[in-house]
Motif scaffolding. Structure first.
Motif, PDB file in Angstrom:
ATOM      1  N   GLY A   1      79.472  44.967  82.385  1.00  0.00           N
ATOM      2  CA  GLY A   1      79.419  45.113  83.806  1.00  0.00           C
ATOM      3  C   GLY A   1      78.564  46.948  84.096  1.00  0.00           C
ATOM      4  O   GLY A   1      79.020  47.189  85.399  1.00  0.00           O
ATOM      5  N   SER A   2      78.849  47.494  82.789  1.00  0.00           N
ATOM      6  CA  SER A   2      78.016  48.997  83.668  1.00  0.00           C
ATOM      7  C   SER A   2      79.502  49.843  84.288  1.00  0.00           C
ATOM      8  O   SER A   2      78.986  50.146  85.258  1.00  0.00           O
ATOM      9  N   HIS A   3      80.566  49.209  83.609  1.00  0.00           N
ATOM     10  CA  HIS A   3      81.402  50.328  83.947  1.00  0.00           C
ATOM     11  C   HIS A   3      81.863  51.726  83.734  1.00  0.00           C
ATOM     12  O   HIS A   3      81.528  52.011  82.858  1.00  0.00           O
ATOM     13  N   HIS A   4      81.662  52.653  84.421  1.00  0.00           N
ATOM     14  CA  HIS A   4      82.596  54.058  84.514  1.00  0.00           C
ATOM     15  C   HIS A   4      83.351  54.489  83.699  1.00  0.00           C
ATOM     16  O   HIS A   4      83.678  53.258  83.890  1.00  0.00           O
TER      17      HIS A   4
ATOM     18  N   PRO B   1      82.891  48.727  74.641  1.00  0.00           N
ATOM     19  CA  PRO B   1      82.478  49.177  75.724  1.00  0.00           C
ATOM     20  C   PRO B   1      81.969  48.944  76.937  1.00  0.00           C
ATOM     21  O   PRO B   1      81.855  49.559  77.855  1.00  0.00           O
ATOM     22  N   TYR B   2      82.570  47.144  77.026  1.00  0.00           N
ATOM     23  CA  TYR B   2      82.123  46.709  77.627  1.00  0.00           C
ATOM     24  C   TYR B   2      83.088  46.946  78.527  1.00  0.00           C
ATOM     25  O   TYR B   2      83.209  45.707  79.998  1.00  0.00           O
ATOM     26  N   VAL B   3      84.213  46.976  78.831  1.00  0.00           N
ATOM     27  CA  VAL B   3      85.856  47.319  79.609  1.00  0.00           C
ATOM     28  C   VAL B   3      85.445  47.815  79.803  1.00  0.00           C
ATOM     29  O   VAL B   3      85.012  49.178  79.756  1.00  0.00           O
ATOM     30  N   ARG B   4      86.079  48.070  81.129  1.00  0.00           N
ATOM     31  CA  ARG B   4      86.538  48.995  81.948  1.00  0.00           C
ATOM     32  C   ARG B   4      87.973  49.604  81.399  1.00  0.00           C
ATOM     33  O   ARG B   4      88.992  49.418  81.080  1.00  0.00           O
ATOM     34  N   ASP B   5      87.966  51.219  80.858  1.00  0.00           N
ATOM     35  CA  ASP B   5      89.031  51.770  81.266  1.00  0.00           C
ATOM     36  C   ASP B   5      89.464  52.466  81.809  1.00  0.00           C
ATOM     37  O   ASP B   5      89.468  54.108  82.768  1.00  0.00           O
ATOM     38  N   ARG B   6      90.822  51.751  82.146  1.00  0.00           N
ATOM     39  CA  ARG B   6      91.324  52.415  83.360  1.00  0.00           C
ATOM     40  C   ARG B   6      92.972  52.507  82.626  1.00  0.00           C
ATOM     41  O   ARG B   6      94.382  52.093  84.394  1.00  0.00           O
ATOM     42  N   LEU B   7      93.665  52.851  82.573  1.00  0.00           N
ATOM     43  CA  LEU B   7      94.630  53.284  82.335  1.00  0.00           C
ATOM     44  C   LEU B   7      95.731  54.220  83.028  1.00  0.00           C
ATOM     45  O   LEU B   7      97.003  52.780  83.867  1.00  0.00           O
ATOM     46  N   ALA B   8      95.189  55.414  83.599  1.00  0.00           N
ATOM     47  CA  ALA B   8      95.899  55.314  85.072  1.00  0.00           C
ATOM     48  C   ALA B   8      96.031  54.667  85.687  1.00  0.00           C
ATOM     49  O   ALA B   8      96.830  54.802  86.953  1.00  0.00           O
TER      50      ALA B   8
ATOM     51  N   ILE C   1      95.140  42.630  80.004  1.00  0.00           N
ATOM     52  CA  ILE C   1      94.649  41.457  80.623  1.00  0.00           C
ATOM     53  C   ILE C   1      93.442  41.896  81.507  1.00  0.00           C
ATOM     54  O   ILE C   1      92.767  41.020  81.370  1.00  0.00           O
ATOM     55  N   SER C   2      93.919  43.562  81.520  1.00  0.00           N
ATOM     56  CA  SER C   2      92.577  43.621  81.963  1.00  0.00           C
ATOM     57  C   SER C   2      91.422  43.838  80.649  1.00  0.00           C
ATOM     58  O   SER C   2      90.090  42.760  81.242  1.00  0.00           O
ATOM     59  N   LEU C   3      91.496  43.825  79.440  1.00  0.00           N
ATOM     60  CA  LEU C   3      90.744  43.299  78.788  1.00  0.00           C
ATOM     61  C   LEU C   3      90.033  42.592  78.284  1.00  0.00           C
ATOM     62  O   LEU C   3      89.313  42.233  78.308  1.00  0.00           O
ATOM     63  N   ILE C   4      91.176  41.696  78.344  1.00  0.00           N
ATOM     64  CA  ILE C   4      91.047  39.899  78.200  1.00  0.00           C
ATOM     65  C   ILE C   4      90.136  39.484  79.418  1.00  0.00           C
ATOM     66  O   ILE C   4      88.911  38.408  78.860  1.00  0.00           O
ATOM     67  N   ASP C   5      90.708  39.382  80.851  1.00  0.00           N
ATOM     68  CA  ASP C   5      89.836  40.325  82.030  1.00  0.00           C
ATOM     69  C   ASP C   5      88.195  39.491  81.571  1.00  0.00           C
ATOM     70  O   ASP C   5      87.199  39.114  82.080  1.00  0.00           O
ATOM     71  N   ASP C   6      88.122  40.929  81.633  1.00  0.00           N
ATOM     72  CA  ASP C   6      86.698  41.622  80.689  1.00  0.00           C
ATOM     73  C   ASP C   6      86.228  40.603  80.362  1.00  0.00           C
ATOM     74  O   ASP C   6      84.744  40.276  80.054  1.00  0.00           O
ATOM     75  N   THR C   7      86.520  40.431  79.607  1.00  0.00           N
ATOM     76  CA  THR C   7      86.168  39.233  78.047  1.00  0.00           C
ATOM     77  C   THR C   7      85.615  38.031  78.804  1.00  0.00           C
ATOM     78  O   THR C   7      83.875  37.391  78.282  1.00  0.00           O
ATOM     79  N   TYR C   8      86.280  37.568  79.058  1.00  0.00           N
ATOM     80  CA  TYR C   8      86.384  36.068  79.651  1.00  0.00           C
ATOM     81  C   TYR C   8      85.397  35.824  80.902  1.00  0.00           C
ATOM     82  O   TYR C   8      83.983  35.278  81.600  1.00  0.00           O
TER      83      TYR C   8
ATOM     84  N   SER D   1      84.986  39.503  65.546  1.00  0.00           N
ATOM     85  CA  SER D   1      85.565  41.334  65.382  1.00  0.00           C
ATOM     86  C   SER D   1      86.691  42.259  66.075  1.00  0.00           C
ATOM     87  O   SER D   1      87.597  42.368  66.447  1.00  0.00           O
ATOM     88  N   TYR D   2      85.466  42.066  67.397  1.00  0.00           N
ATOM     89  CA  TYR D   2      85.410  42.356  68.990  1.00  0.00           C
ATOM     90  C   TYR D   2      87.329  41.656  68.872  1.00  0.00           C
ATOM     91  O   TYR D   2      88.229  42.212  70.072  1.00  0.00           O
TER      92      TYR D   2
END
Length: 557
Positions: A21-24, A267-274, A303-310, A341-342
């Protein structure tokens, strides 16, 4: 969006082409960790807060029950975000007004519309026949109403709470929306009113997130020459005290997130905790739901991690294994199934989160309720897997089939169920049994979430390679262009809002406590906000960054 190749170590090296996704990166860095030693409200502030609260309570109780003054006061208290302190007094007042509703029909359009909206917001399905007096012989709204901007604004806000078969409210919404847009340029000499009208046109009260709208309304109210200083001071102080609590909560959750080292390892997931915490804050912001907020934030983050993975990263073989692991829900499954592993990292983190939730609930002897959330997580992941099979099989399903699966991939069935964990005694086993049936109210909220996401993100998702969205499914099934599909889907969303309130009126105050139903409604409001101008969750450098700054960082002076 781009494709990249990555060499994945297996028994022998295999080059796998993955979508990325090349997420910022997060726009917040370690900012919220700085609040670890943030002091709470001082004794002086707490005393001032309590004194002001009692003054406001007296104002509310003393206002005549059948007067417009009481309606205005309740509305102001709600818009300022402090109604949670006076739930009993407001319910008592609105219950009386509901019983004497027709007495308010003698008022002007503002009084009638305000009374109607406040009652419907509270779960009372009162009649819309009162508006007939404002229409002509042809059934059109009278032109002279345009001269009353406040009345028009009140009617516009009231009409948002319409349900099926209320043609007069459909027409009221069309009439007021059109006229307010025409009036707006002429309000340049009245800046506060102009700001209020502009904000209402974009963010009607029906869609409003309490903390976001309270921050805005405090500013509007302060500019009103007739504002009540006690009420204003109380709203400001209350906002700031709550903000301190929210900062400390987000600090704790940020520390947990950093310790997981998710961003380094995935590194492929969206880092969006806030942004995830902001989502939970939209469901409930009150201090008594601190534990529930932490549970929900961690759950949505998973859920966000799992969503990005699928959605973009996992191969079909990997997703098959992960789906089976979720179904087993046992830490040994990651080794037994030889997850990559991921995926082991995600799986272990998810089960750890649920073990932690179980411990939190054990304090109230409610740890068994976590099973409702786990069941919905399994169903959601299975629905994600179905989307993965559609993508790899290059299949575009029929709209009906897509929506049946999409109710679950919206994640709102799972999130709504989990949102009740940690809410205390009000969330009974009977309530969880009800939500487990996927009642129409929850289905409506899920449809709104699924289709708004599709409308605003499908083009980016199709560029990078993703399963078909509702837009593609509708276009193929009915042989229409994208623009027509968008219009039809907007109509489905509009009807789903009617379904949502129809069911709210049926259920509220009878089977399920209103505070639980509001979680379902608030989730629909959040999705309207996040996808108002685009996908603000994925592209959080947008306006959402400024909103989070005002809600979670910047106190009101």
């Amino acid at each position: 969006m781009e494709l990249c190749t990555q060499t994945v170590p297996t028994d022998h090296e295999v080059e796998i082409t993955r979508r990325v996704g090349s997420h910022h990166p997060t726009v917040w860095g370690d900012h919220f960790l700085a609040y670890a030693n943030l002091p709470g409200a001082s004794e002086e502030e707490e005393k001032q807060h309590e004194d002001l609260k009692e003054e406001v309570r007296k104002m509310l109780v003393m206002a005549p029950s059948n007067a417009l003054e009481k309606l205005e006061l309740i509305n102001t208290i709600q818009c300022l975000g402090v109604a949670y302190h006076f739930e009993h007094e407001i319910e008592e007042a609105l219950s009386y007004m509901c019983t004497h509703y027709e007495e308010y029909w003698i008022g002007d359009v503002h009084a009638i519309a305000l009374c109607f909206r406040l009652l419907r917001q509270q779960g009372y399905r009162v009649s819309c026949d009162a508006y007939k007096k404002f229409t002509d012989d042809q059934g059109n709204f009278k032109k002279e109403l345009v001269n009353d901007v406040h009345g028009m604004l009140s009617l516009y806000e009231a009409a948002q709470f319409r349900v099926h078969g209320e043609k007069i409210l459909d027409e009221a919404l069309t009439f007021t929306t059109t006229q307010l847009k025409l009036i707006l340029p002429k309000l340049s000499n009245f800046p506060p009113l102009a700001q209020q009208v502009a904000n209402a046109l974009k963010f009607p009260i029906k869609d409003g997130i309490v903390r976001v709208e309270a921050r805005k309304y405090i500013s509007f109210y302060q500019q009103n020459q007739n504002h009540n200083q006690v009420l204003l001071n109380f709203a400001k102080l209350d906002f700031n005290i709550l903000q301190m609590l929210h900062k400390k909560e987000l600090c704790d959750i940020t520390r947990w997130w950093k310790e997981l080292e998710i961003v380094k390892t995935l590194p492929y997931v969206r880092d969006r905790l806030a942004e995830t915490y902001f989502w939970s804050l939209g469901v409930y912001f009150e201090p008594q739901y601190s534990t529930a907020r932490k549970i929900l934030t961690k759950n949505i983050s998973m859920i966000s991690l799992i969503d990005d993975t699928y959605d973009i990263y996992g191969t079909l073989d990997e997703l098959t294994l992960f789906t089976e692991a979720i179904e087993r829900w046992n830490i040994d499954a990651s080794e037994q199934l030889q997850l990559p592993s991921y995926m082991k990292i995600i799986y272990r983190s998810l089960l750890d989160v649920y073990d932690e939730i179980k411990k939190d609930l054990a304090n109230e002897n409610k740890s068994f309720l976590i099973n409702y959330s786990i069941i919905e997580m399994k169903k959601m992941v299975m629905a994600y897997f179905q989307e993965g099979k559609w993508y790899y099989g290059k299949t575009i399903p029929k709209m009906e089939q897509y929506m049946k699966n999409g109710i679950l991939t919206s994640a709102y069935v799972q999130i709504a169920t989990t949102s009740w964990l940690g809410m205390g005694k009000v969330a009974t086993k009977d309530a969880f049994d009800w939500i487990a049936t996927e009642p129409p109210m929850l289905v409506a909220s899920s449809i709104i979430a699924r289709l708004l996401n599709d409308l605003l993100s499908h083009e980016e998702e199709q560029k990078r390679g993703d399963a078909p969205s509702g837009v593609e499914c509708y276009m193929k099934q009915y042989g229409v262009q994208k623009e027509e599909a968008h219009i039809k889907i907007r109509n489905i969303i509009e009807n789903s809002w009617k379904d949502l309130y129809e069911e709210y009126f049926k259920v509220s105050g009878t089977i399920i406590p209103r505070v639980l139903l509001m979680c379902i409604i608030n989730l629909a409001k959040i999705i309207e906000f996040i996808y108002k101008d685009g996908d603000a969750y994925t592209f959080s450098k947008s306006n959402l960054k400024d909103v989070i700054y005002r809600i979670l960082i910047d106190p009101i002076i």
